[in-house]
Write an enzyme that holds these catalytic residues in place. Structure first.
Site, mmCIF file in Angstrom:
data_model
loop_
_atom_site.group_PDB
_atom_site.id
_atom_site.type_symbol
_atom_site.label_atom_id
_atom_site.label_comp_id
_atom_site.label_asym_id
_atom_site.label_seq_id
_atom_site.Cartn_x
_atom_site.Cartn_y
_atom_site.Cartn_z
ATOM 1 N N ALA A 71 0.765 -1.195 0.047
ATOM 2 C CA ALA A 71 -0.082 0.041 -0.046
ATOM 3 C C ALA A 71 0.749 1.254 -0.073
ATOM 4 C CB ALA A 71 -0.906 0.078 1.259
ATOM 5 N N SER A 116 -2.312 -2.051 -3.902
ATOM 6 C CA SER A 116 -3.541 -1.663 -3.886
ATOM 7 C C SER A 116 -4.015 -0.945 -5.142
ATOM 8 C CB SER A 116 -3.647 -0.941 -2.489
ATOM 9 O OG SER A 116 -2.834 0.125 -2.375
ATOM 10 N N ASN A 119 3.235 4.430 -0.754
ATOM 11 C CA ASN A 119 3.026 5.136 -2.037
ATOM 12 C C ASN A 119 4.585 5.624 -2.153
ATOM 13 O OD1 ASN A 119 0.630 5.491 -2.992
ATOM 14 N ND2 ASN A 119 -0.087 6.866 -1.360
ATOM 15 N N PRO A 120 4.848 5.794 -3.667
ATOM 16 C CA PRO A 120 3.979 5.599 -4.676
ATOM 17 C C PRO A 120 3.762 4.110 -5.028
ATOM 18 C CG PRO A 120 6.077 6.504 -5.345
ATOM 19 C CD PRO A 120 6.177 6.477 -4.156
ATOM 20 N N ARG A 141 -17.265 4.832 -7.487
ATOM 21 C CA ARG A 141 -18.601 4.210 -7.273
ATOM 22 C C ARG A 141 -19.463 4.759 -6.290
ATOM 23 N NH1 ARG A 141 -17.083 -2.213 -8.081
ATOM 24 N NH2 ARG A 141 -16.104 -2.067 -10.088
ATOM 25 N N HIS A 169 -1.850 4.859 -9.423
ATOM 26 C CA HIS A 169 -2.757 5.632 -8.282
ATOM 27 C C HIS A 169 -2.141 6.980 -8.006
ATOM 28 C CE1 HIS A 169 -4.347 6.045 -4.353
ATOM 29 N NE2 HIS A 169 -3.278 5.949 -3.731
HETATM 30 P P1 NAD Z 1 2.107 6.885 9.096
HETATM 31 O O1 NAD Z 1 3.254 7.606 9.074
HETATM 32 O O2 NAD Z 1 0.907 6.942 10.064
HETATM 33 O O3 NAD Z 1 2.613 5.224 9.380
HETATM 34 C C1 NAD Z 1 3.887 4.790 8.712
HETATM 35 C C2 NAD Z 1 4.330 3.798 9.854
HETATM 36 O O4 NAD Z 1 5.470 3.147 9.040
HETATM 37 C C3 NAD Z 1 4.650 3.957 11.229
HETATM 38 O O5 NAD Z 1 3.961 3.560 12.307
HETATM 39 C C4 NAD Z 1 6.063 3.814 11.140
HETATM 40 O O6 NAD Z 1 6.611 3.813 12.280
HETATM 41 C C5 NAD Z 1 6.214 2.820 10.135
HETATM 42 N N1 NAD Z 1 7.771 2.491 9.731
HETATM 43 C C6 NAD Z 1 8.336 3.300 9.096
HETATM 44 N N2 NAD Z 1 9.748 2.676 8.706
HETATM 45 C C7 NAD Z 1 9.434 1.192 9.073
HETATM 46 C C8 NAD Z 1 10.024 0.069 8.744
HETATM 47 N N3 NAD Z 1 11.351 0.246 8.308
HETATM 48 N N4 NAD Z 1 9.611 -0.938 9.340
HETATM 49 C C9 NAD Z 1 8.446 -1.130 9.802
HETATM 50 N N5 NAD Z 1 7.701 -0.112 9.934
HETATM 51 C C10 NAD Z 1 8.137 1.095 9.828
HETATM 52 O O7 NAD Z 1 1.668 6.716 7.535
HETATM 53 P P2 NAD Z 1 0.403 6.201 6.953
HETATM 54 O O8 NAD Z 1 -0.634 7.213 6.954
HETATM 55 O O9 NAD Z 1 -0.037 4.767 7.683
HETATM 56 O O10 NAD Z 1 0.730 5.899 5.711
HETATM 57 C C11 NAD Z 1 1.543 4.818 5.043
HETATM 58 C C12 NAD Z 1 1.895 4.638 3.739
HETATM 59 O O11 NAD Z 1 0.626 4.471 2.973
HETATM 60 C C13 NAD Z 1 1.980 5.929 3.091
HETATM 61 O O12 NAD Z 1 3.198 5.571 2.170
HETATM 62 C C14 NAD Z 1 0.910 6.530 2.412
HETATM 63 O O13 NAD Z 1 1.089 7.359 1.322
HETATM 64 C C15 NAD Z 1 0.426 5.205 2.039
HETATM 65 N N6 NAD Z 1 -0.921 5.125 1.459
HETATM 66 C C16 NAD Z 1 -1.410 4.560 0.385
HETATM 67 C C17 NAD Z 1 -2.497 4.564 0.011
HETATM 68 C C18 NAD Z 1 -3.256 3.930 -1.118
HETATM 69 O O14 NAD Z 1 -4.198 4.014 -1.530
HETATM 70 N N7 NAD Z 1 -2.144 2.974 -1.505
HETATM 71 C C19 NAD Z 1 -3.703 5.242 0.662
HETATM 72 C C20 NAD Z 1 -3.319 5.998 1.938
HETATM 73 C C21 NAD Z 1 -1.926 6.029 2.318
#
Ligand code: NAD
Length: 318
Positions: A120, A145, A122-123, A155, A177
């Site tokens: 999940a 994802s 990004n990117p 939707r 995405h």
């Molecule tokens: P967040 O900062 O709340 O959480 C990130 C977590 O990763 C933290 O708890 C941090 O301690 C942990 N982390 C960092 N380095 C790590 C490592 N080496 N090993 C294990 N854990 C580690 O961020 P978030 O809001 O949860 O977002 C996480 C990712 O998901 C981001 O890249 C965000 O852009 C992405 N995201 C994707 C989508 C999608 O549709 N694919 C949607 C929303 C967010």
């Protein structure tokens, strides 16, 4: 390949990861959930807290995990990494998140893991290709994802505008995405009726193209709107990840716009990008090469080029 253990390991227990953990606990998905994060203390606290929700929802063992717990997992979900800040695009996260993904995948693969990676962070399209490359697993076992969340957003918009249950709407967002994603309105169905027909039946003078354009922009900007309001987005993606997880564990053969590797479909090769695909316990088992109109084909090419350029910039594309 591990297709039976129903064990999930979540790596990255931030906003997205912990919302996903809560979602699968409430929905009764999986038999075991191990949580890994650099913030070990929070994983222990969350495991206890989530376990308190188990009695009233599903039977599941939930615990703070270490990498060795990945060895017999059926799915490893990666949501570790930096999220977008206000005004930042997903592509701007690439440099910071790529090294972290490499380290995570190497740690997982050292355990002999042979299940499915669901990414999940990004990117997501670029990083899913990175996971595919670093893990050496077959392409069906590495899934992003993709635009599953964006498709849910489309939707929702159509459902609200037309007064039809979102589950009866078959319409897809495809592509990266990110800012170049697009809606495939030419193939969108409301029940058995083409969306364009549905709209003109309601009102023959309705400006369908204007509506399509406005809706596509609204869907694309939803993440920015949420980030401006509350800092980050997580419930929608958590539910989308839960849906993909269920399709894998329950062998659902579900069609979803996941990010998967193209090998000739849509005239593209060697990129991960959001396209409709069939997902079951083996991961992505079929890419659906659906017909696009000329404008949609152009949008797909543009989106694919953006991904390819980024992949090249970080040596993930030949
Ligand atoms: P967040 O900062 O709340 O959480 C990130 C977590 O990763 C933290 O708890 C941090 O301690 C942990 N982390 C960092 N380095 C790590 C490592 N080496 N090993 C294990 N854990 C580690 O961020 P978030 O809001 O949860 O977002 C996480 C990712 O998901 C981001 O890249 C965000 O852009 C992405 N995201 C994707 C989508 C999608 O549709 N694919 C949607 C929303 C967010």
């Amino acid at each position: 390949m591990n297709t039976e253990s129903r064990k999930i390991i979540l790596i990255g227990n931030g906003c997205v990861g912990s919302s996903y953990a809560f979602a699968i606990t409430l929905l009764g998905i999986g038999k075991e959930l191990g949580i890994i994060d650099t913030n070990k203390k929070k994983t222990i606290g969350d495991a206890i807290d989530l376990s308190d929700a188990v009695s009233y929802s599903s039977q599941k063992k939930i615990y703070s995990a270490d990498y060795q717990d990945c060895s017999d997992a059926q799915i490893v979900v990666i949501s570790a990494g930096l999220p977008q800040k206000e005004g930042q695009t997903r592509l701007e996260l690439l440099n910071s998140n790529l090294n972290l993904i490499k380290e995570i995948v190497e740690n997982v693969m050292l355990t002999g893991f042979n299940g499915i990676f669901l990414v999940a962070t990004n990117p997501v399209d670029i990083l899913t290709k990175a996971v595919y490359k670093y893990s050496g697993l077959p392409k069906n076992q590495v899934i992003g994802s993709g635009t599953v969340l964006d498709t849910a957003r489309l939707r929702k918009e159509l459902s609200q505008d037309l007064g039809v249950d979102a589950r009866n709407i078959h319409a897809y967002i495809m592509g990266e995405h990110g800012d170049s994603e697009f809606a495939v309105f030419s193939q969108a169905l409301i029940g058995p009726i083409k969306l364009r027909e549905w709209l003109t039946d309601m009102n023959p003078n309705f400006d369908v193209d204007f509506y399509f354009n406005k809706t596509e922009i609204k869907v694309r900007n939803t993440a920015y709107d949420i980030i401006n309001l509350k800092g980050s987005t997580y419930y929608g993606i958590a539910r989308s990840l839960a849906k993909i997880t269920k399709a894998i564990l329950d062998d659902d053969n579900s069609i979803m716009t996941v990010s998967t590797l193209l090998e000739g479909e849509y005239e593209e090769n060697d990129i991960y990008i959001g396209v409709p695909a069939v997902v079951n316990k083996y991961g992505v088992v079929k890419v659906i090469d659906m017909e696009l109109d000329e404008i949609e084909k152009k949008k797909f090419k543009t989106s694919a080029k953006i991904i390819k350029d980024r992949l090249k910039s970080c040596n993930l594309q030949d």
